[in-house]
Scaffold this motif. Structure first.
Motif, PDB file in Angstrom:
ATOM      1  N   MET A  94       2.680 -64.983 -70.523  1.00 38.58           N
ATOM      2  CA  MET A  94       2.398 -65.464 -69.046  1.00 38.58           C
ATOM      3  C   MET A  94       2.252 -67.063 -69.026  1.00 38.58           C
ATOM      4  O   MET A  94       2.721 -67.858 -68.302  1.00 38.58           O
ATOM      5  CB  MET A  94       1.152 -64.945 -68.252  1.00 38.58           C
ATOM      6  CG  MET A  94       1.033 -65.323 -67.053  1.00 38.58           C
ATOM      7  SD  MET A  94       1.689 -64.271 -65.945  1.00 38.58           S
ATOM      8  CE  MET A  94       0.663 -64.459 -64.557  1.00 38.58           C
ATOM      9  N   VAL A  95       1.438 -67.672 -70.094  1.00 37.04           N
ATOM     10  CA  VAL A  95       1.231 -68.898 -70.317  1.00 37.04           C
ATOM     11  C   VAL A  95       2.472 -69.724 -70.571  1.00 37.04           C
ATOM     12  O   VAL A  95       2.768 -70.726 -69.902  1.00 37.04           O
ATOM     13  CB  VAL A  95       0.087 -69.243 -71.118  1.00 37.04           C
ATOM     14  CG1 VAL A  95       0.024 -70.966 -71.637  1.00 37.04           C
ATOM     15  CG2 VAL A  95      -1.224 -68.660 -70.937  1.00 37.04           C
ATOM     16  N   GLU A  96       3.466 -69.139 -71.259  1.00 38.33           N
ATOM     17  CA  GLU A  96       4.622 -69.666 -71.626  1.00 38.33           C
ATOM     18  C   GLU A  96       5.534 -69.908 -70.184  1.00 38.33           C
ATOM     19  O   GLU A  96       6.233 -71.063 -70.139  1.00 38.33           O
ATOM     20  CB  GLU A  96       5.592 -68.888 -72.550  1.00 38.33           C
ATOM     21  CG  GLU A  96       5.120 -69.119 -74.211  1.00 38.33           C
ATOM     22  CD  GLU A  96       6.078 -68.283 -74.947  1.00 38.33           C
ATOM     23  OE1 GLU A  96       7.354 -68.608 -75.029  1.00 38.33           O
ATOM     24  OE2 GLU A  96       5.518 -67.507 -75.661  1.00 38.33           O
ATOM     25  N   ALA A  97       5.636 -69.008 -69.491  1.00 35.68           N
ATOM     26  CA  ALA A  97       6.110 -68.965 -68.468  1.00 35.68           C
ATOM     27  C   ALA A  97       5.841 -70.148 -67.454  1.00 35.68           C
ATOM     28  O   ALA A  97       6.554 -70.695 -66.784  1.00 35.68           O
ATOM     29  CB  ALA A  97       6.222 -67.502 -67.569  1.00 35.68           C
TER      30      ALA A  97
ATOM     31  N   GLY B  50      15.060 -66.598 -63.640  1.00 34.92           N
ATOM     32  CA  GLY B  50      14.190 -65.793 -63.812  1.00 34.92           C
ATOM     33  C   GLY B  50      14.343 -64.496 -64.482  1.00 34.92           C
ATOM     34  O   GLY B  50      13.738 -63.877 -65.433  1.00 34.92           O
ATOM     35  N   LYS B  51      15.760 -63.736 -64.595  1.00 34.68           N
ATOM     36  CA  LYS B  51      16.027 -62.626 -65.082  1.00 34.68           C
ATOM     37  C   LYS B  51      16.185 -62.796 -66.693  1.00 34.68           C
ATOM     38  O   LYS B  51      15.762 -61.887 -67.545  1.00 34.68           O
ATOM     39  CB  LYS B  51      17.215 -62.026 -64.439  1.00 34.68           C
ATOM     40  CG  LYS B  51      17.098 -61.735 -63.032  1.00 34.68           C
ATOM     41  CD  LYS B  51      18.256 -60.926 -62.471  1.00 34.68           C
ATOM     42  CE  LYS B  51      17.988 -60.450 -61.239  1.00 34.68           C
ATOM     43  NZ  LYS B  51      17.448 -59.104 -60.963  1.00 34.68           N
TER      44      LYS B  51
ATOM     45  N   ALA C 215      13.499 -61.495 -69.607  1.00 35.02           N
ATOM     46  CA  ALA C 215      13.844 -60.703 -70.859  1.00 35.02           C
ATOM     47  C   ALA C 215      13.136 -61.371 -72.205  1.00 35.02           C
ATOM     48  O   ALA C 215      12.802 -60.694 -73.073  1.00 35.02           O
ATOM     49  CB  ALA C 215      15.125 -60.332 -71.002  1.00 35.02           C
ATOM     50  N   SER C 216      13.403 -62.446 -72.072  1.00 38.56           N
ATOM     51  CA  SER C 216      12.979 -63.276 -73.382  1.00 38.56           C
ATOM     52  C   SER C 216      11.609 -63.295 -73.377  1.00 38.56           C
ATOM     53  O   SER C 216      10.833 -63.223 -74.577  1.00 38.56           O
ATOM     54  CB  SER C 216      13.452 -64.731 -73.395  1.00 38.56           C
ATOM     55  OG  SER C 216      12.970 -65.353 -72.438  1.00 38.56           O
ATOM     56  N   LEU C 217      10.560 -63.202 -72.556  1.00 40.68           N
ATOM     57  CA  LEU C 217       9.256 -63.379 -72.585  1.00 40.68           C
ATOM     58  C   LEU C 217       8.572 -62.003 -72.283  1.00 40.68           C
ATOM     59  O   LEU C 217       7.333 -61.685 -72.346  1.00 40.68           O
ATOM     60  CB  LEU C 217       8.561 -64.113 -71.462  1.00 40.68           C
ATOM     61  CG  LEU C 217       9.115 -65.508 -71.471  1.00 40.68           C
ATOM     62  CD1 LEU C 217       8.398 -66.487 -70.259  1.00 40.68           C
ATOM     63  CD2 LEU C 217       8.568 -66.052 -72.858  1.00 40.68           C
ATOM     64  N   ASP C 218       9.414 -60.868 -72.028  1.00 35.75           N
ATOM     65  CA  ASP C 218       8.936 -59.413 -71.772  1.00 35.75           C
ATOM     66  C   ASP C 218       8.187 -59.466 -70.788  1.00 35.75           C
ATOM     67  O   ASP C 218       6.837 -58.903 -70.895  1.00 35.75           O
ATOM     68  CB  ASP C 218       8.446 -58.890 -73.232  1.00 35.75           C
ATOM     69  CG  ASP C 218       8.133 -57.305 -73.010  1.00 35.75           C
ATOM     70  OD1 ASP C 218       8.982 -56.823 -72.502  1.00 35.75           O
ATOM     71  OD2 ASP C 218       7.328 -57.109 -73.703  1.00 35.75           O
ATOM     72  N   LEU C 219       8.455 -60.266 -69.471  1.00 38.52           N
ATOM     73  CA  LEU C 219       7.593 -59.997 -68.253  1.00 38.52           C
ATOM     74  C   LEU C 219       8.470 -59.486 -67.358  1.00 38.52           C
ATOM     75  O   LEU C 219       9.765 -59.805 -67.258  1.00 38.52           O
ATOM     76  CB  LEU C 219       7.103 -61.375 -67.856  1.00 38.52           C
ATOM     77  CG  LEU C 219       5.883 -62.008 -68.551  1.00 38.52           C
ATOM     78  CD1 LEU C 219       5.954 -63.657 -68.057  1.00 38.52           C
ATOM     79  CD2 LEU C 219       4.867 -61.323 -68.584  1.00 38.52           C
ATOM     80  N   PRO C 220       7.794 -58.659 -66.192  1.00 32.73           N
ATOM     81  CA  PRO C 220       8.837 -58.457 -65.133  1.00 32.73           C
ATOM     82  C   PRO C 220       9.444 -59.356 -64.188  1.00 32.73           C
ATOM     83  O   PRO C 220       8.606 -60.349 -64.249  1.00 32.73           O
ATOM     84  CB  PRO C 220       7.597 -57.273 -64.357  1.00 32.73           C
ATOM     85  CG  PRO C 220       6.608 -56.906 -65.372  1.00 32.73           C
ATOM     86  CD  PRO C 220       6.555 -58.348 -66.105  1.00 32.73           C
ATOM     87  N   ASP C 221      10.561 -59.156 -63.590  1.00 29.93           N
ATOM     88  CA  ASP C 221      11.083 -60.177 -62.674  1.00 29.93           C
ATOM     89  C   ASP C 221      10.142 -60.795 -61.747  1.00 29.93           C
ATOM     90  O   ASP C 221       9.972 -61.648 -61.447  1.00 29.93           O
ATOM     91  CB  ASP C 221      12.218 -59.783 -62.176  1.00 29.93           C
ATOM     92  CG  ASP C 221      13.343 -59.554 -62.985  1.00 29.93           C
ATOM     93  OD1 ASP C 221      13.366 -60.090 -64.195  1.00 29.93           O
ATOM     94  OD2 ASP C 221      14.408 -59.080 -62.765  1.00 29.93           O
ATOM     95  N   PHE C 222       9.440 -59.672 -61.143  1.00 33.77           N
ATOM     96  CA  PHE C 222       8.509 -59.897 -59.814  1.00 33.77           C
ATOM     97  C   PHE C 222       7.331 -60.796 -60.417  1.00 33.77           C
ATOM     98  O   PHE C 222       6.907 -61.567 -59.503  1.00 33.77           O
ATOM     99  CB  PHE C 222       8.162 -58.571 -59.121  1.00 33.77           C
ATOM    100  CG  PHE C 222       6.909 -57.888 -60.039  1.00 33.77           C
ATOM    101  CD1 PHE C 222       5.460 -58.182 -59.863  1.00 33.77           C
ATOM    102  CD2 PHE C 222       7.335 -56.843 -60.772  1.00 33.77           C
ATOM    103  CE1 PHE C 222       4.748 -57.664 -60.523  1.00 33.77           C
ATOM    104  CE2 PHE C 222       6.363 -56.225 -61.402  1.00 33.77           C
ATOM    105  CZ  PHE C 222       4.978 -56.492 -61.467  1.00 33.77           C
TER     106      PHE C 222
END
Length: 61
Positions: free
Chosen positions: A1-4, A19-20, A24-31
């Protein structure tokens, strides 16, 4: 999350963040990324794409 958050915070003016791809690269949901984008947009730091099924952010400051 911090990276995003760091990526959005450091976004150059005129550069789109997809964002899509990022989710995928950060393994976080799009929303989650879209929510971060909307917070930054509300503060006037950039714009969120209004296209349906897109999750993109444009840095403006």
């Amino acid at each position: 999350m911090v990276e995003a958050i760091d990526l959005v915070d450091g976004c150059e003016p005129g550069v789109w963040i997809d964002g899509k791809t990022l989710s995928a690269s950060l393994d976080l949901p799009d929303f989650v990324l879209n929510s971060i984008f909307k917070i930054y947009e509300a503060k006037g730091y950039g714009l969120v794409s209004k296209t349906i099924n897109e999750c993109k952010y444009l840095g403006k400051t």
